[in-house]
Design a protein around this motif. Structure first.
Motif, PDB file in Angstrom:
ATOM      1  N   ALA A 217      10.527 -53.099  11.465  1.00 33.83           N
ATOM      2  CA  ALA A 217      11.410 -54.202  11.861  1.00 33.83           C
ATOM      3  C   ALA A 217      12.698 -53.652  12.479  1.00 33.83           C
ATOM      4  O   ALA A 217      13.183 -54.158  13.491  1.00 33.83           O
ATOM      5  CB  ALA A 217      11.717 -55.088  10.655  1.00 33.83           C
ATOM      6  N   GLN A 218      13.240 -52.604  11.879  1.00 34.23           N
ATOM      7  CA  GLN A 218      14.477 -52.009  12.408  1.00 34.23           C
ATOM      8  C   GLN A 218      14.253 -51.373  13.775  1.00 34.23           C
ATOM      9  O   GLN A 218      15.143 -51.355  14.615  1.00 34.23           O
ATOM     10  CB  GLN A 218      15.006 -50.951  11.441  1.00 34.23           C
ATOM     11  N   LEU A 219      13.056 -50.840  13.981  1.00 35.88           N
ATOM     12  CA  LEU A 219      12.757 -50.261  15.289  1.00 35.88           C
ATOM     13  C   LEU A 219      12.670 -51.352  16.358  1.00 35.88           C
ATOM     14  O   LEU A 219      13.088 -51.161  17.492  1.00 35.88           O
ATOM     15  CB  LEU A 219      11.430 -49.495  15.245  1.00 35.88           C
ATOM     16  N   LEU A 220      12.118 -52.490  15.970  1.00 41.53           N
ATOM     17  CA  LEU A 220      11.941 -53.565  16.944  1.00 41.53           C
ATOM     18  C   LEU A 220      13.238 -54.320  17.211  1.00 41.53           C
ATOM     19  O   LEU A 220      13.477 -54.788  18.318  1.00 41.53           O
ATOM     20  CB  LEU A 220      10.868 -54.545  16.449  1.00 41.53           C
ATOM     21  N   VAL A 221      14.062 -54.462  16.177  1.00 44.13           N
ATOM     22  CA  VAL A 221      15.338 -55.167  16.341  1.00 44.13           C
ATOM     23  C   VAL A 221      16.446 -54.239  15.838  1.00 44.13           C
ATOM     24  O   VAL A 221      16.958 -54.391  14.736  1.00 44.13           O
ATOM     25  CB  VAL A 221      15.341 -56.487  15.535  1.00 44.13           C
ATOM     26  N   PRO A 222      16.798 -53.246  16.641  1.00 47.85           N
ATOM     27  CA  PRO A 222      17.793 -52.277  16.162  1.00 47.85           C
ATOM     28  C   PRO A 222      19.152 -52.934  15.957  1.00 47.85           C
ATOM     29  O   PRO A 222      19.519 -53.839  16.704  1.00 47.85           O
ATOM     30  CB  PRO A 222      17.862 -51.236  17.289  1.00 47.85           C
TER      31      PRO A 222
END
Lengths: 587, 90
Positions: A217-222
């Motif tokens: 999730a963090q990779l997709l919405v940094p």
């Protein structure tokens, strides 16, 4: 995040049908059950203004799901690969053989599978962000060497994964999870659920599923990276109090047992070189401070720091002045200081600022701080504009000071700046989307776009987009403004318009509108304006022509615009969409 | 043990949000359409977190109603108490 908490988060949004959807695909070869729940919940928390939907592919066929990926129906995609997805013999659910002959075949098969995955992702990676988690679980005992020794086939398997990661690393939309970090958080023995894998096809423990999901999730919405760091000096940037021990008495080296301060300086230098603004707020004698910065062994050179607020006034006042000079909101800035009371004092005035205590004697604390700073300022890529930021802010101050001068002097200053603006009507690149999604003060309506929405917006009928780049005798600012609109017969509408705060005071916004009115022979321009808590600069710009506060969609006629247009001194270059023609004019 | 039933009911409400409060206490895999093998695993995970117990895959097929889960949790609680007081089977 607890599992029950994840379910609650998803349920809270289950009735939020009014929110625009965010369609995410989770590609796994195994049963995604817990991973899907955690991924959904983490993603939902990162995009609270949308309702997240997570779909999954067919069980046991991650590659098949990837091969049929349709970017048009998705906003983002997460791919979770484990060794059995690359060759079923590298798992525990199939009995295909673990001998040397099978292993050689596995290696070749895994290499071929990674090539196939690359091909599938190449087809869609221009349109949506994709996060990939490469195998996180241990390989089964297929090798002839003991488990504490690396064997050639295992190295080949890992090399295939590494080569894939290397290929992905320079693709703007492809983000690969950092497997060693995941393994550090959840050791291998606690990550794999052997029984779950055999009985239910669930190889991940709850703990591991949560970690992987969060990472995806963090990779997709940094998280938006912080933009500036304000540091204290004595006992922070260096050990010792310069006013007491003198400029030569402070230290930041191993011999003096003050290396943590040197490492901190080194980190700030690295951040400065990637475009982070570094400022100083210190209760200090400015002459002594400058003397320390003149030392040959300083790690953070003086030219990487702007501004330096070294004086005896209250710390919050210095911090506020730095924010003004940077034109940044407190939520984009980190303050590091060795005084807990001064941190609290600043926090009281700027509650949104991240305030971090520096204790040079707490080695573990400084070690953690270095990693924390890296994460707070982390960005996907370093752009040309990052390298220009500090110098352009120095120049910006020159413009701000000039604006305070009497009219004629200010006009003379602008005229002598030898400014050149390039308007590029080719489709905006990644920088365009980045600008739209991070700019607050000069932002027409505050609308943020996903990759897919952005491409969709640009592809709409009659749509045009223009990116403005600027330079003058004080240096280049790079690409600083993007405008997206629709042109009709005698009018054009503006749907998105942002300009970096670094470019304020140069009349670029006037030149852009003038150019567009001329380009489209338009009698009026319609602005899809929405007031936000932060877009005051744009509000004031529109107010100038409307003679009232804009409160929504508004129109400015050509006649009114030209009547109130201040003198413009830029040289203007136009880059066209298709034909490689460049036109230049003045004024 | 009313507390146990209430906490378990909250677990059920989380996994089967469509169930009315009155239906939760009588819930079983045959009366709740959404109670399939996937939901059973999710329910087990939520119960594990709430009660700090391990519900093994082997026992899941037996835990097919609210009451059976209550019984199971009581037994687990008893085992835990016995082991704490040193009377547990080693």
């Amino acid at each position: 995040m607890q599992f029950a908490e994840a379910l609650k988060t998803i349920q809270e949004y289950s009735a939020a049908d009014r929110l625009p959807p965010c369609q995410a695909l989770l590609v796994t070869g195994f049963n995604p059950l817990h991973l899907q729940t955690f991924f959904h919940a983490h993603l939902q928390r990162l995009v609270p203004a949308r309702r997240v939907y997570v779909s999954t592919g067919a069980y046991g066929d991650a590659l098949g799901t990837l091969a049929s990926l349709q970017a048009s129906s998705l906003d983002m995609c997460a791919v979770v690969l484990e060794w059995p997805d690359l060759d079923t013999r590298l798992g525990f659910r199939q009995l295909g053989g673990w001998g040397p002959r099978e292993l050689a075949d596995c290696v070749a098969g895994v290499q071929a599978k990674f090539l196939a995955i690359r091909k599938s992702l190449e087809a869609v990676q221009d349109n949506i962000p994709i996060a990939v988690s490469l195998p996180t679980l241990a390989l089964p005992p297929v090798f002839h060497t003991p488990s504490w020794q690396l064997s050639e086939p295992e190295i080949c398997l890992r090399q295939a994964a590494d080569q894939f990661a290397l290929w992905a690393a320079d693709k703007p939309n492809l983000r690969v999870a950092h497997v060693p970090s995941l393994q550090a958080n959840v050791p291998s023995a606690q990550a794999f659920d052997f029984k779950g894998e055999l009985l239910a096809g669930l190889p991940y423990t709850i703990l591991h599923a949560e970690q992987v999901a969060q990472s995806l999730a963090q990779l997709l919405v940094p998280a938006a990276p912080k933009k500036g760091l304000i540091t204290d000096l004595d006992e922070t940037l260096w050990a010792g109090i310069a006013g007491e021990v003198g400029p030569e008495g402070v230290s930041w080296d191993l011999d003096s047992k003050t290396q943590p301060h040197g490492l901190y300086q080194q980190m700030l230098r690295a951040l400065a070189d990637q475009g982070v603004l570094i400022g100083v707020a210190s209760k200090n004698d400015p002459e002594i401070v400058e003397a320390v910065f003149r030392r040959a062994d300083i790690i953070l050179p003086r030219d990487r720091v702007f501004p330096v607020e070294a004086q005896w006034g209250a710390k919050p006042e210095s911090v506020t002045r730095i924010l003004d000079a940077w034109n940044l909101h407190a939520d984009s800035v980190v303050l590091v200081d060795d005084s807990a009371s001064e941190l609290a004092e600043v926090k009281a005035v700027h509650p949104e600022m991240e305030c971090i205590l520096f204790d040079g004697r707490d080695y573990a604390g400084v070690h953690n701080l270095l990693y924390r700073l890296r994460d707070l300022f982390a960005k996907q890529a370093i752009t040309a504009e990052d390298g220009l930021r500090r110098e352009s802010l120095r120049a910006g101050n020159v413009f701000r000071e000039a604006a305070q001068e009497p009219g004629a002097a200010h006009e003379g200053f602008l005229r002598d700046a030898h400014a050149k603006i390039t308007f590029d009507f080719a489709a905006p690149n990644q920088r365009g989307l980045e600008l739209v999604n991070k700019t607050n003060q000069f932002n027409l309506n505050g609308i943020r776009y996903t990759e897919k929405e952005w491409h969709g917006r640009l592809a709409m009928p009659n749509t045009f987009a223009v990116t403005a780049s600027y330079q003058d005798k004080y240096g280049p600012l790079g690409a600083i403004a993007v405008l997206v609109g629709e042109a009709r017969e005698t009018t054009f509408s503006v749907n998105a318009w942002v300009m970096s705060c670094r470019a304020f005071g140069r009349r670029i916004e006037y030149q852009l509108l003038k150019t567009l009115l001329h380009r489209f022979s338009a009698e009026e321009a319609v602005f899809e304006f929405v007031p936000t808590p932060r877009n005051k600069y744009l509000q004031e710009f529109l107010e100038l022509f409307l003679s009232r506060k804009p409160d929504g969609r508004c129109t400015i006629s050509r006649a009114v615009f030209l009547d109130k247009l201040p003198a413009l001194y830029h040289e203007v270059e136009i880059k066209e969409v298709e034909i490689d023609e460049v036109k230049t004019h003045h004024g | 043990m009313d507390d146990l039933r209430q906490r378990l009911a909250q677990c059920f409400s989380l996994v089967f949000p469509g169930l009315k409060v009155s239906e939760v206490y009588a819930a079983s895999s045959s009366s709740v359409a959404a109670w399939d093998s996937t939901a059973a695993i999710i329910l087990a995970n939520v119960i594990e977190e709430e009660f700090q117990v391990k519900l093994d895959y082997d026992v899941l097929p037996e835990l097919v109603s609210f009451d059976l889960i209550v019984q199971h949790l009581k037994q687990e609680h008893l085992k835990l108490e016995q082991s704490k007081s040193g009377n547990g089977i080693s």
